[in-house]
Design an enzyme around this catalytic site. Structure first.
Site, short mmCIF file in Angstrom:
data_model
loop_
_atom_site.label_atom_id
_atom_site.label_comp_id
_atom_site.label_asym_id
_atom_site.label_seq_id
_atom_site.Cartn_x
_atom_site.Cartn_y
_atom_site.Cartn_z
CG HIS A 127 -3.06 6.63 -2.81
ND1 HIS A 127 -3.04 6.23 -1.54
CD2 HIS A 127 -2.54 7.77 -2.77
CE1 HIS A 127 -2.77 7.07 -0.72
NE2 HIS A 127 -2.20 8.10 -1.38
CG ASP A 187 -9.06 3.39 1.09
OD1 ASP A 187 -8.58 3.00 2.59
OD2 ASP A 187 -8.34 4.41 0.49
#
Length: 300
Positions: free
Chosen positions: A140, A227
């Site tokens: 990630h 995010d």
């Protein structure tokens, strides 16, 4: 923003980071009434459910510097195909995550349909590591690098072509924790980064004006990858990698409202919601509120 019909895709990815729980992120966002809010705003919405993701316990971790590489590649290929099919049906793909490695698949699917895709990366981190520079081996933290054509070939070549986006069409907003390798890559590629220093100094309105100008110049579509750790942990506590001193709740809404006014966003994903680390689903509720703003919800 044009009221194009929306397709929600759940991506319960938790292979790309070290803290468990983000696999429940899509359910948390749904539970916070994302679909109902979008329908109240006048959109036709379908939810095609969650794509399958193997649990970490059921597969081998593989190379420590690229953890779960094979499984992440397979899942991202499936996501890319799913997102692409949504775009082909003239619908807006809205993906709920899941850790940020999933963006490798989302962007691969979207970019098939745009010659020059613009990208807004709303994040506390650069996600510009590779297997060689990553301190953790968690993918990630490599997803933006992969989309820019840098990293392991199995990820970079998903969809059969690369890069998916170009540095000059990419803007990072909210960065405040960058690794040495990421700083090097930012300078080498010339990626525009609005750190918290710039947001503090010139304000979110000017940051967004400049960001919108950059991602709109010479592009034919713009993807938003948000995010939730881009926000300050006081406002979004349910994330795996919180960093103090982040974007405020109201600054985040302003950013989304300005994107809505610009009418440039053609796909979006909201990632890294971790209900296990959250308080009363607060972070998922924030995600839904921001989704509302990017799709045109106004105070008055």
């Amino acid at each position: 923003m044009e009221k194009k019909p929306i397709t929600i895709i759940g991506m319960p990815m938790d292979l790309g980071q070290g803290r468990r729980g983000v696999d429940m992120g899509p359910s948390a966002i749904r539970y916070a009434s994302a679909q109902r809010l979008l329908e109240q705003l006048g959109y036709e919405v379908e939810d095609i459910g969650d794509l399958p993701v193997p649990s970490p316990e059921s597969i081998q971790i593989g190379e420590p510097k690229l953890k779960y590489l094979s499984a992440i590649r397979q899942v991202c290929e499936h996501l890319a195909d799913t997102v692409s099919s949504v775009v082909e049906r003239k619908r807006f793909p809205l993906v709920f995550g899941g850790d940020h490695s999933m963006s490798i698949g989302t962007i691969a699917g979207v970019s098939r349909h745009y010659e020059n895709l613009g990208l807004i990366w709303f994040d506390a981190h650069g996600d510009l590591n590779t297997g060689e520079t990553s301190p953790s081996g968690n993918i990630h933290g490599m997803s933006l690098a992969v989309s820019l054509g840098t990293g392991h070939t199995d990820l970079v070549r998903i969809g059969g072509y690369f890069p998916k986006v170009r540095p000059e069409h990419t803007v990072i907003i909210g960065a405040r924790e960058l690794d040495p390798g990421e700083r090097t890559l930012i300078k080498e590629m010339g990626i525009k980064v609005f750190t918290m220093h710039e947001i503090d100094r010139i304000g979110m309105a000017r940051v967004m004006e400049e960001a919108i100008s950059i991602v709109s110049r010479g592009t034919d579509g713009v993807h938003l990858s948000l995010d939730l750790d881009g926000l300050d942990p006081k406002d979004a506590p349910g994330v795996g990698t919180p960093v103090p001193g982040g974007i405020t709740y109201r600054e985040s809404h302003l950013a989304m409202e300005m994107l809505a006014e610009a009418g440039i966003i053609t796909s979006a994903e909201f990632v890294e919601v971790n209900p296990i680390l959250d308080r009363e689903n607060q972070t998922a509720k924030v995600a839904v509120a921001l989704i509302g703003s990017v799709f045109g919800m106004k105070i008055l």
